[in-house]
Write an enzyme that holds these catalytic residues in place. Structure first.
Site, PDB file in Angstrom:
ATOM      1  CG  HIS A   1       5.117   3.091  -4.674  1.00 11.56           C
ATOM      2  ND1 HIS A   1       5.662   3.501  -3.483  1.00 11.56           N
ATOM      3  CD2 HIS A   1       3.823   2.832  -4.411  1.00 11.56           C
ATOM      4  CE1 HIS A   1       4.737   3.479  -2.540  1.00 11.56           C
ATOM      5  NE2 HIS A   1       3.609   3.073  -3.072  1.00 11.56           N
TER       6      HIS A   1
ATOM      7  CG  ASP B   1       2.200   2.555   0.838  1.00 15.35           C
ATOM      8  OD1 ASP B   1       2.455   2.297  -0.348  1.00 15.35           O
ATOM      9  OD2 ASP B   1       1.680   3.616   1.218  1.00 15.35           O
TER      10      ASP B   1
ATOM     11  CD  GLU C   1       1.987   5.893  -4.563  1.00 18.21           C
ATOM     12  OE1 GLU C   1       0.734   5.928  -4.560  1.00 18.21           O
ATOM     13  OE2 GLU C   1       2.674   5.923  -3.511  1.00 18.21           O
ATOM     14  CD  GLU C   2       4.131   6.588  -0.266  1.00 18.06           C
ATOM     15  OE1 GLU C   2       3.206   7.405  -0.079  1.00 18.06           O
ATOM     16  OE2 GLU C   2       4.030   5.378   0.004  1.00 18.06           O
TER      17      GLU C   2
ATOM     18  CG  ASP D   1       0.209   1.195  -3.342  1.00 17.49           C
ATOM     19  OD1 ASP D   1       0.653   0.968  -2.205  1.00 17.49           O
ATOM     20  OD2 ASP D   1       0.471   2.230  -3.973  1.00 17.49           O
TER      21      ASP D   1
ATOM     22  CG  HIS E   1       0.769   6.478   4.596  1.00 21.23           C
ATOM     23  ND1 HIS E   1       0.721   7.650   3.869  1.00 21.23           N
ATOM     24  CD2 HIS E   1       1.080   5.514   3.689  1.00 21.23           C
ATOM     25  CE1 HIS E   1       0.974   7.406   2.598  1.00 21.23           C
ATOM     26  NE2 HIS E   1       1.188   6.121   2.468  1.00 21.23           N
TER      27      HIS E   1
END
Length: 390
Positions: A71, A188, A222-223, A243, A323
């Site tokens: 992504h 990410d 995606e997030e 990922d 994250h």
């Protein structure tokens, strides 16, 4: 066939991707960049209406295709409210803590152009608030965005062209170290995109052939949980998601080698596809470990939830502080890229998957027989005999 990955190309692609802001909902420019690079590599990208990318590398047959998905979108923020002092209240794009937003340099994308700024806690000055700086709670209600422009009121900020709903991109601040470590936000999944591009480059450079078409997919939401819900075609039988893995206490992920996810919060990944990836790691001598993610979902989950009947799996590069203030190692990126390439060229073992629906003939089996166990050693035999005598 062992796939040789160009490490320099992989790292340079990651640098280029990190330089392009792409929080969910503001991904057009990175879609353009990725499309140009796919064309340069010899593929022909197709875009959905909103910008998800599909680039098909032809194999020996069309049906039963494999998909590799990453992504392009990242975490970010959005203007929730313009305060009386001219500063901005924010809500997150994606799931991440305001703890990691404090101090971040950002870009605000408004209808009249972009502005720079900083996310600060509401009580940011020790000279003014003393110990209250340390006791302020953590949360998006307790931070605000200070704009680098002359504004002291709500009207001033509105006059600049900044308004509710504007997108805020967080600076990645990447650092590529000589020892292979890479520190940056948004690894990410921009590292996953760089892995996919490096695998494509290797396949094209070596002229590798594949038993079925390979669909290289790059999603843009995606997030926020949408991901690969609408970019998969009926030809795809199996999907490999690339990922980040979570290296943290209680997890088995690593910043080195490949981490193969056995399950995430949406449930177990496909038994046969996951086993194939493990077998490929062993045969290609790629270091790997397995992990189960409890608070994690990926493009695989969005594909299944959208109704796509595909086998799904997840391979990850271990990220420390995912994250948050993320760190990876080049070793993991190269290892995952080798596995992706090896999977692309590997034989199709489940022939029945070439058809979406068929009879029970050829349907897979899973092992159920009792495992062989070694005979007890002398010490164990002694214990058994002693138990019998008692």
């Amino acid at each position: 066939m062992t796939i040789s990955i160009d490490v320099t190309y992989l790292r340079e692609q990651l640098k280029a991707l990190l330089a392009i802001a792409s929080p969910t909902g503001y991904t057009d420019e990175i879609v353009h960049y990725c499309s140009r690079e796919l064309e340069r590599l010899g593929l022909h990208p197709e875009l959905t209406r909103r910008g998800a990318i599909r680039a098909i590398r032809q194999g020996s047959r069309r049906r039963g295709a494999r998909a590799m998905v990453t992504h392009l979108d990242t975490l970010g923020a959005q203007v929730k409210f313009i305060k009386d002092n001219g500063r901005l209240e924010l809500v997150p794009i994606g799931h991440w803590s305001a703890r990691f937003a404090e101090g971040a340099r950002v870009t605000i994308f408004s209808g009249k152009g972009s502005f720079r700024g900083t996310i600060l806690p509401l009580k940011a000055s020790g000279h003014t608030f003393n110990d209250e700086v340390d006791t302020l709670p953590v949360g998006w209600r307790y931070v605000e965005l200070r704009i680098d422009a002359v504004t002291n009121s709500r009207d001033d900020t509105l006059a600049l062209g900044i308004d509710i709903g504007d997108t805020v991109a967080i600076d990645p601040t990447p650092e590529f170290m000589d020892n292979g470590f890479i520190n940056s936000r948004h690894l990410d999944d921009k590292a996953g995109v760089a892995i996919a591009l490096a695998a494509i480059e290797a396949l094209e450079r070596t002229g590798a052939t594949t038993p079925v078409d390979t669909h290289w997919l790059f999603t843009i939401a995606e997030e926020v949980g949408v991901g690969a819900s609408s970019v998969i075609t009926a030809d795809v039988a199996s999907m490999l998601t690339i990922d980040n893995g979570t290296t943290a206490p209680g997890q088995n992920s690593s910043e080195f080698g490949v981490t193969i996810a056995m399950a995430d919060q949406s449930g177990p990944f496909d038994y046969h596809l996951t086993k194939k990836l493990v077998d490929l790691c062993r045969s290609e001598q790629i270091a790997f470990q397995k992990d189960v993610f409890r608070y994690y979902r990926s493009d695989s989950a969005s594909a299944i939830e959208a109704g796509h009947d595909v086998r799904t799996s997840l391979v990850t590069f271990g990220v420390d502080a995912s994250h948050g203030y993320e760190r990876i190692h080049t070793d993991a990126l190269v290892s995952v890229a080798k596995l992706v390439g090896a999977f692309a060229v590997s034989p199709v073992e489940i022939k029945r998957d070439l058809r979406a629906i068929s009879g029970v003939e050829g349907f897979t089996h899973q092992p159920t027989e009792q495992a062989d166990q070694p005979a007890p050693g002398p010490a164990a035999q002694t214990v058994v005999s002693h138990t019998v005598r008692d």
